[in-house]
Design a protein around this motif. Structure first.
Motif, PDB file in Angstrom:
ATOM      1  N   PHE A  49       0.813  -1.217   0.000  1.00  0.00           N
ATOM      2  CA  PHE A  49       0.000   0.000   0.000  1.00  0.00           C
ATOM      3  C   PHE A  49       0.850   1.272   0.000  1.00  0.00           C
ATOM      4  CE2 PHE A  49      -3.223  -3.020   1.106  1.00  0.00           C
ATOM      5  CZ  PHE A  49      -4.432  -2.446   0.729  1.00  0.00           C
ATOM      6  N   THR A 104     -13.397  -1.083  10.239  1.00  0.00           N
ATOM      7  CA  THR A 104     -12.777   0.195   9.905  1.00  0.00           C
ATOM      8  C   THR A 104     -13.187   1.275  10.894  1.00  0.00           C
ATOM      9  OG1 THR A 104     -12.854  -0.513   7.601  1.00  0.00           O
ATOM     10  CG2 THR A 104     -12.310   1.780   7.989  1.00  0.00           C
ATOM     11  N   ASP A 141     -10.116   9.003   5.724  1.00  0.00           N
ATOM     12  CA  ASP A 141     -11.066   7.898   5.844  1.00  0.00           C
ATOM     13  C   ASP A 141     -11.240   7.296   4.459  1.00  0.00           C
ATOM     14  OD1 ASP A 141     -13.173   6.167   6.078  1.00  0.00           O
ATOM     15  OD2 ASP A 141     -14.463   7.526   7.204  1.00  0.00           O
ATOM     16  N   GLU A 142     -10.548   6.169   4.215  1.00  0.00           N
ATOM     17  CA  GLU A 142     -10.620   5.479   2.928  1.00  0.00           C
ATOM     18  C   GLU A 142     -11.359   4.151   3.072  1.00  0.00           C
ATOM     19  OE1 GLU A 142      -7.179   6.973   0.050  1.00  0.00           O
ATOM     20  OE2 GLU A 142      -6.375   5.736   1.671  1.00  0.00           O
ATOM     21  N   GLY A 152     -12.080   3.069  -0.290  1.00  0.00           N
ATOM     22  CA  GLY A 152     -11.045   3.402  -1.250  1.00  0.00           C
ATOM     23  C   GLY A 152      -9.913   2.410  -1.380  1.00  0.00           C
ATOM     24  N   THR A 153     -10.111   1.162  -0.944  1.00  0.00           N
ATOM     25  CA  THR A 153      -9.031   0.167  -1.058  1.00  0.00           C
ATOM     26  C   THR A 153      -8.488   0.094  -2.480  1.00  0.00           C
ATOM     27  OG1 THR A 153     -10.188  -1.143   0.607  1.00  0.00           O
ATOM     28  CG2 THR A 153      -8.413  -2.235  -0.592  1.00  0.00           C
ATOM     29  N   TYR A 186      -5.537   2.155  -4.317  1.00  0.00           N
ATOM     30  CA  TYR A 186      -4.118   1.824  -4.165  1.00  0.00           C
ATOM     31  C   TYR A 186      -3.617   0.903  -5.270  1.00  0.00           C
ATOM     32  CZ  TYR A 186      -4.060   4.062   0.378  1.00  0.00           C
ATOM     33  OH  TYR A 186      -4.120   4.999   1.380  1.00  0.00           O
ATOM     34  N   CYS A 207      -4.716   7.899  -4.078  1.00  0.00           N
ATOM     35  CA  CYS A 207      -4.926   7.286  -2.758  1.00  0.00           C
ATOM     36  C   CYS A 207      -4.209   8.115  -1.690  1.00  0.00           C
ATOM     37  CB  CYS A 207      -4.437   5.850  -2.747  1.00  0.00           C
ATOM     38  SG  CYS A 207      -2.667   5.665  -3.058  1.00  0.00           S
ATOM     39  N   ALA A 226      -4.260   6.645   7.172  1.00  0.00           N
ATOM     40  CA  ALA A 226      -5.409   6.288   6.330  1.00  0.00           C
ATOM     41  C   ALA A 226      -6.039   5.008   6.857  1.00  0.00           C
ATOM     42  CB  ALA A 226      -4.985   6.108   4.874  1.00  0.00           C
ATOM     43  N   VAL A 228      -8.361   1.987   5.872  1.00  0.00           N
ATOM     44  CA  VAL A 228      -8.735   1.338   4.608  1.00  0.00           C
ATOM     45  C   VAL A 228      -9.552   0.084   4.896  1.00  0.00           C
ATOM     46  CG1 VAL A 228      -7.851   0.320   2.478  1.00  0.00           C
ATOM     47  CG2 VAL A 228      -6.620   2.220   3.533  1.00  0.00           C
ATOM     48  N   SER A 229     -10.752   0.055   4.372  1.00  0.00           N
ATOM     49  CA  SER A 229     -11.665  -1.052   4.662  1.00  0.00           C
ATOM     50  C   SER A 229     -11.465  -2.175   3.655  1.00  0.00           C
ATOM     51  CB  SER A 229     -13.117  -0.561   4.627  1.00  0.00           C
ATOM     52  OG  SER A 229     -13.982  -1.522   5.155  1.00  0.00           O
ATOM     53  N   SER A 274      -9.933  -4.921   8.487  1.00  0.00           N
ATOM     54  CA  SER A 274      -9.539  -3.622   7.955  1.00  0.00           C
ATOM     55  C   SER A 274      -8.047  -3.421   8.166  1.00  0.00           C
ATOM     56  CB  SER A 274     -10.335  -2.529   8.677  1.00  0.00           C
ATOM     57  OG  SER A 274     -10.008  -1.247   8.197  1.00  0.00           O
TER      58      SER A 274
END
Length: 495
Positions: A80, A92, A197-198, A201-202, A205, A213, A222, A224-225, A237
């Motif tokens: 990432f 998350t 807060d992503e 948004g996984t 990346y 990202c 960040a 990431v869920s 997460s």
């Protein structure tokens, strides 16, 4: 790929080795590889329950990883582009709250858009920080909150130079993305951390031609869920940190609230999902983009619906995540939640959420084109069967909030329950939100207005799942007593 071997999955390898040894369990969990609960084995399968094990030396410990979990987190950080990565098994929500708790103390100000997830405001309740909201503009057609404007951020920082951090959604639930690089530049120039807060948004990346990202943009942390678009199990997460953060301190913050009995099913799913994305994410998300664009075209050809995409980019929107299949339904006289309910009840199609104006079908690496065709066919059928009046859905999905007290003070101070229709002018002591998406219509410490009351009642009438209030019917609302309202502000000013 970098110097590490992204083909590896250290946690999974350790679990496989553990199974080969046929270890006799005199530890928890008490089902003892499923022998004590045959019904659980029947439901989940022997392979699953045999891997539901406790932390032990060969399997490492999530609270203080030194071997296989540490290796898996190092691989994740490289994949990432982060300085450190932390595996999170409390969802998350936990990762988001860790970000806030890592940089904010009681009384600190944090700048954030009002359309944040409830987990952010819950973190403020826990630590006593005070929100300074940037109320986002509302899109003139689809009625959703837009990006964080850099000019508004600069104005807000000028008025609140003592703020310690800026939190930004990347992307929002609806796919809206802000100018993240500029936000980082502005905040860092004023000595403020940037939290991202992503949750949705996984894929940013790993995909190509998608919005930037968080780590690439230079954010400090960040959330990431991975279980949303990354393919891991629900509730798993990751939390990413940059070089500016003391990762040892962040681990201590995590350990304040994360379970000491981490699920190896969740940890293994994070390990495997990271490997899959590192090796195949680019191709996988290219297919997701293609499916989403195809679905958009087919849905927009039906008429009545508006599946929006990159055409939003312009003066109102900095960037858009095209993997989000969000559909504006109000122009055909149905709310998003009404279409959501019809899809589930009459077509056996489960959408991600429906709210007052929009429906969202979440697309990711597990979707198939034949499922897209089924969704499009169902939407076409609904338009034919449910002709509506476009003027009958008056509300948009965003509200403007006035903060009267800190969330922490409002949550813990003396309150009384009154009929919600009589609450205008009072200060809310609790949340009211449609879930999903979990963005509060009303949060503790905010002023209750007639518009907000009408919004809540309309959402309830249309079938939205309202959560957060002590009264599940939301007939009554808990508000600060008249003697307690204003005391929180007086206390802060006297300190």
């Amino acid at each position: 790929m970098g110097e590490l071997d992204q083909h590896r999955a250290p946690i999974v390898e350790a679990l496989q080795e553990f199974k080969r040894h046929r270890v006799v369990p005199f530890d928890v969990p008490g089902h003892k590889r499923g022998r004590g609960n045959p019904a659980l084995v029947s439901l989940l399968g022997q392979q699953c329950v045999s891997l539901d094990v406790n932390s032990m030396k060969p399997l490492d410990n999530l609270c203080n990883p030194v071997s296989v979990i540490a290796e898996a987190e190092e691989l994740c950080a490289e994949a990432f582009g982060a300085d450190h990565a932390f595996f999170i098994v409390n969802g998350t929500t936990m990762a988001v709250q860790t970000m806030v708790l890592s940089v904010c103390h009681a009384g600190d100000k944090i700048i954030l858009p009002r359309n944040v997830h409830k987990s952010v405001i819950n973190a403020l309740i826990l630590c006593g920080a005070v929100p300074v909201y940037i109320n986002p503009r509302i899109h003139p057609v689809i009625g959703v909150a837009l990006d964080m404007e850099t000019a508004e951020l600069e104005r807000c920082i000028e008025e609140n130079p003592d703020a310690v951090a800026v939190l930004v959604n990347n992307p929002t639930y609806y796919g809206i993305c802000s100018d993240l690089r500029s936000i980082v530049r502005i905040a860092h120039a004023h000595g403020m951390k940037v939290l991202c807060d992503e949750a949705h948004g996984t894929h940013l990346y790993f995909g190509e031609n998608l919005p930037v990202c968080g780590m690439t943009a230079g954010v400090d942390m960040a959330a990431v869920s991975m279980h949303k678009s990354g393919g891991s199990l629900t509730q798993s997460s990751i939390l990413l940190t940059g070089k500016s953060m003391d990762y040892r301190y962040v681990r201590q913050i995590i350990n304040l609230t994360q379970t000491t009995s981490a699920s190896y099913l969740l940890l293994a799913s994070l390990d495997l999902s990271r490997r899959n994305l590192a090796l195949h994410g680019k191709d996988s998300f290219a297919r997701v983009v293609d499916m989403a664009e195809y679905a958009r075209g087919e849905i927009n050809r039906i008429g009545g619906y508006y599946a929006y995409g990159r055409e939003l980019i312009g003066p109102d929107v900095f960037d858009y995540d095209v993997t989000k299949l969000c559909i504006y339904t109000k122009s055909m006289g149905l709310t998003g939640i009404e279409v959501y309910d019809i899809l589930r009840d009459e077509y056996d199609i489960q959408a991600e959420f429906g709210d007052i104006g929009n429906l969202m079908a979440y697309l990711s690496i597990g979707d198939r084109i034949q499922d897209i065709e089924r969704l499009v066919g169902a939407l076409e059928d609904i338009k034919r069967r449910y002709p509506g009046d476009a003027g009958s859905t008056p509300y948009v999905d965003a509200v403007e909030a006035t903060v009267a007290e800190s969330p922490q003070f409002a949550f813990y101070t003396e309150k009384e329950s009154i009929p919600i229709r009589e609450a205008a002018g009072r200060v809310s002591g609790e949340f009211v939100m449609c879930y999903p998406p979990g963005i509060p219509i009303l949060a503790p410490g905010e002023l209750v207005t007639k518009d907000i009351i009408d919004h809540i009642l309309y959402a309830r009438e249309k079938g939205c799942s309202l959560q957060g209030s002590a009264d599940p019917t939301v007939e009554n609302l808990r508000v600060l007593t008249r003697t307690s309202a204003g005391k929180g502000k007086e206390h802060r000013e006297n300190e």
